[in-house]
Design a protein around this motif. Sequence first.
Motif, PDB file in Angstrom:
ATOM      1  N   ILE A   1       0.856  -1.185   0.000  1.00 54.71           N
ATOM      2  CA  ILE A   1       0.000   0.000   0.000  1.00 54.71           C
ATOM      3  C   ILE A   1       0.892   1.235   0.000  1.00 54.71           C
ATOM      4  O   ILE A   1       1.544   1.538   0.998  1.00 54.71           O
ATOM      5  CB  ILE A   1      -0.917   0.040   1.242  1.00 54.71           C
ATOM      6  N   PRO A   2       0.978   1.953  -1.125  1.00 55.76           N
ATOM      7  CA  PRO A   2       1.820   3.151  -1.176  1.00 55.76           C
ATOM      8  C   PRO A   2       1.111   4.372  -0.601  1.00 55.76           C
ATOM      9  O   PRO A   2      -0.090   4.552  -0.789  1.00 55.76           O
ATOM     10  CB  PRO A   2       2.071   3.328  -2.669  1.00 55.76           C
ATOM     11  N   TYR A   3       1.866   5.200   0.099  1.00 53.77           N
ATOM     12  CA  TYR A   3       1.345   6.456   0.627  1.00 53.77           C
ATOM     13  C   TYR A   3       2.123   7.618   0.011  1.00 53.77           C
ATOM     14  O   TYR A   3       3.081   7.411  -0.741  1.00 53.77           O
ATOM     15  CB  TYR A   3       1.471   6.491   2.163  1.00 53.77           C
ATOM     16  N   LYS A   4       1.746   8.826   0.360  1.00 54.82           N
ATOM     17  CA  LYS A   4       2.423  10.001  -0.187  1.00 54.82           C
ATOM     18  C   LYS A   4       3.650  10.385   0.622  1.00 54.82           C
ATOM     19  O   LYS A   4       4.396  11.276   0.229  1.00 54.82           O
ATOM     20  CB  LYS A   4       1.451  11.186  -0.248  1.00 54.82           C
ATOM     21  N   GLY A   5       3.860   9.735   1.743  1.00 57.03           N
ATOM     22  CA  GLY A   5       5.013  10.046   2.572  1.00 57.03           C
ATOM     23  C   GLY A   5       5.101   9.110   3.758  1.00 57.03           C
ATOM     24  O   GLY A   5       4.150   8.384   4.074  1.00 57.03           O
ATOM     25  N   THR A   6       6.236   9.146   4.431  1.00 56.68           N
ATOM     26  CA  THR A   6       6.459   8.266   5.578  1.00 56.68           C
ATOM     27  C   THR A   6       5.493   8.554   6.707  1.00 56.68           C
ATOM     28  O   THR A   6       4.987   7.635   7.362  1.00 56.68           O
ATOM     29  CB  THR A   6       7.905   8.430   6.079  1.00 56.68           C
ATOM     30  N   GLY A   7       5.233   9.849   6.957  1.00 58.96           N
ATOM     31  CA  GLY A   7       4.350  10.218   8.062  1.00 58.96           C
ATOM     32  C   GLY A   7       2.962   9.616   7.932  1.00 58.96           C
ATOM     33  O   GLY A   7       2.419   9.066   8.901  1.00 58.96           O
ATOM     34  N   GLU A   8       2.383   9.697   6.736  1.00 58.96           N
ATOM     35  CA  GLU A   8       1.046   9.136   6.520  1.00 58.96           C
ATOM     36  C   GLU A   8       1.051   7.627   6.665  1.00 58.96           C
ATOM     37  O   GLU A   8       0.109   7.035   7.215  1.00 58.96           O
ATOM     38  CB  GLU A   8       0.542   9.528   5.130  1.00 58.96           C
ATOM     39  N   ALA A   9       2.111   6.992   6.172  1.00 56.44           N
ATOM     40  CA  ALA A   9       2.201   5.537   6.263  1.00 56.44           C
ATOM     41  C   ALA A   9       2.287   5.084   7.717  1.00 56.44           C
ATOM     42  O   ALA A   9       1.608   4.129   8.137  1.00 56.44           O
ATOM     43  CB  ALA A   9       3.413   5.047   5.479  1.00 56.44           C
ATOM     44  N   LEU A  10       3.099   5.757   8.503  1.00 54.19           N
ATOM     45  CA  LEU A  10       3.239   5.388   9.909  1.00 54.19           C
ATOM     46  C   LEU A  10       1.952   5.651  10.686  1.00 54.19           C
ATOM     47  O   LEU A  10       1.613   4.899  11.612  1.00 54.19           O
ATOM     48  CB  LEU A  10       4.392   6.173  10.542  1.00 54.19           C
ATOM     49  N   THR A  11       1.242   6.698  10.306  1.00 49.53           N
ATOM     50  CA  THR A  11      -0.033   6.992  10.969  1.00 49.53           C
ATOM     51  C   THR A  11      -1.001   5.826  10.840  1.00 49.53           C
ATOM     52  O   THR A  11      -1.697   5.459  11.805  1.00 49.53           O
ATOM     53  CB  THR A  11      -0.667   8.267  10.371  1.00 49.53           C
ATOM     54  N   ASP A  12      -1.036   5.210   9.657  1.00 52.06           N
ATOM     55  CA  ASP A  12      -1.950   4.077   9.466  1.00 52.06           C
ATOM     56  C   ASP A  12      -1.463   2.814  10.165  1.00 52.06           C
ATOM     57  O   ASP A  12      -2.278   1.959  10.520  1.00 52.06           O
ATOM     58  CB  ASP A  12      -2.162   3.823   7.968  1.00 52.06           C
ATOM     59  N   ILE A  13      -0.168   2.673  10.356  1.00 52.11           N
ATOM     60  CA  ILE A  13       0.328   1.557  11.167  1.00 52.11           C
ATOM     61  C   ILE A  13      -0.146   1.738  12.606  1.00 52.11           C
ATOM     62  O   ILE A  13      -0.657   0.806  13.241  1.00 52.11           O
ATOM     63  CB  ILE A  13       1.877   1.491  11.138  1.00 52.11           C
ATOM     64  N   MET A  14       0.015   2.949  13.115  1.00 51.05           N
ATOM     65  CA  MET A  14      -0.393   3.228  14.497  1.00 51.05           C
ATOM     66  C   MET A  14      -1.902   3.111  14.682  1.00 51.05           C
ATOM     67  O   MET A  14      -2.381   2.781  15.764  1.00 51.05           O
ATOM     68  CB  MET A  14       0.091   4.614  14.911  1.00 51.05           C
ATOM     69  N   ALA A  15      -2.656   3.368  13.614  1.00 51.42           N
ATOM     70  CA  ALA A  15      -4.117   3.275  13.685  1.00 51.42           C
ATOM     71  C   ALA A  15      -4.614   1.853  13.439  1.00 51.42           C
ATOM     72  O   ALA A  15      -5.815   1.588  13.550  1.00 51.42           O
ATOM     73  CB  ALA A  15      -4.745   4.223  12.677  1.00 51.42           C
ATOM     74  N   GLY A  16      -3.695   0.948  13.077  1.00 50.29           N
ATOM     75  CA  GLY A  16      -4.091  -0.432  12.839  1.00 50.29           C
ATOM     76  C   GLY A  16      -4.670  -0.691  11.470  1.00 50.29           C
ATOM     77  O   GLY A  16      -5.253  -1.749  11.222  1.00 50.29           O
ATOM     78  N   ARG A  17      -4.488   0.259  10.537  1.00 49.66           N
ATOM     79  CA  ARG A  17      -5.032   0.075   9.195  1.00 49.66           C
ATOM     80  C   ARG A  17      -4.045  -0.579   8.237  1.00 49.66           C
ATOM     81  O   ARG A  17      -4.374  -0.865   7.094  1.00 49.66           O
ATOM     82  CB  ARG A  17      -5.482   1.434   8.638  1.00 49.66           C
TER      83      ARG A  17
END
Length: 339
Positions: free
Chosen positions: A197-213
């Motif tokens: 799942i590609p994101y627009k940046g590291t911050g957004e990607a990590l946010t979804d890891i922390m949110a469990g998505r």
Amino acid sequence: MLQYLFPRLRAAGTALTATLTLAAATTALLAPAPAARAQGTYPNKPIRLVVPFSAGSATDILARILSSKIGEGGGYTVIVENRPGAGGTLGAAIVAKSAPDGYTLALVSIGHAINATLYPRLSYDTLKDFAPVSMVATVPNVLVVNATGPYHSVRDILAAAKARPGTLNFDSAGSGSSTHLSGELFKLQAGIDILHIPYKGTGEALTDIMAGRADFMFAPTVSAMPFVRQGKLRALAVATAQRAATLPDLPTVAEAGLPGYAFDSWFGVLAPAGTPKEIVDALNAQIAKALVAPDVRERLAAQGAEARGSTPQAFAATLRSEVARLAPVVRQAGIRGGQ
């Protein structure tokens, strides 16, 4: 060389006095070529350091640490300019097409070498259109998961992926990024079926890891470790061949369940091709000075990064070898720019 490092040597006085002063001072350091003297004092205006990724990315954090230190001495004023887009190629193109006068530089990541294969129609040549200045740092990617999730080890992820093919996913800072290729190499070597799942940046990607998505990510330590320390992420392993000096208690992926796995990530400074050697050498010397400063090394270590300076020649050799090393991974994974 001193005229590049210390522009204030343009002292008032006669031309003869100024010339003798410059000659005496440069003898104590490195004597510049006549061509360098003909170009005038460098730098005499701010230097633009283009970061081809968004604010808060690993590249951006390193750029700001480096630029603040370089700006402390020698008359250097370095302004960081974020120009994200197309996996870092937009920012790189800006620098490749800029005047080769030392006033526009790029801080690139390993993604610069990846893009040589990832994008078949780049507007620049990855190797020929840049003058390597210096390696800056190595930043291990670390495999992270949600702090309260079910995965406590690399083996847990491998077992789940094999038990439920096609259901697990890993995210990245974008298609073709080092965070993406780290995951693709993991997928290929483990022989597992997982979704990217590609994101627009590291911050957004990590946010979804922390949110469990999302299930897991190979994230730069610079970006991930603050969240690990806050208890929002769980770090399972580093992607590098050897344990990271900044995280000695964290095993490598190879130690933790996937023998032979290794993915090293690096960052360095480039200038446009044709930049005079005297300017490249002056910049290299200033970067080297910054990287040995205790406060810079401490700030880098706090981010999980290791200072790693080099000569321009050594960095050029690294770029060539990395383009060759990473091309097969890109091709085997079937990745194309923009996916």
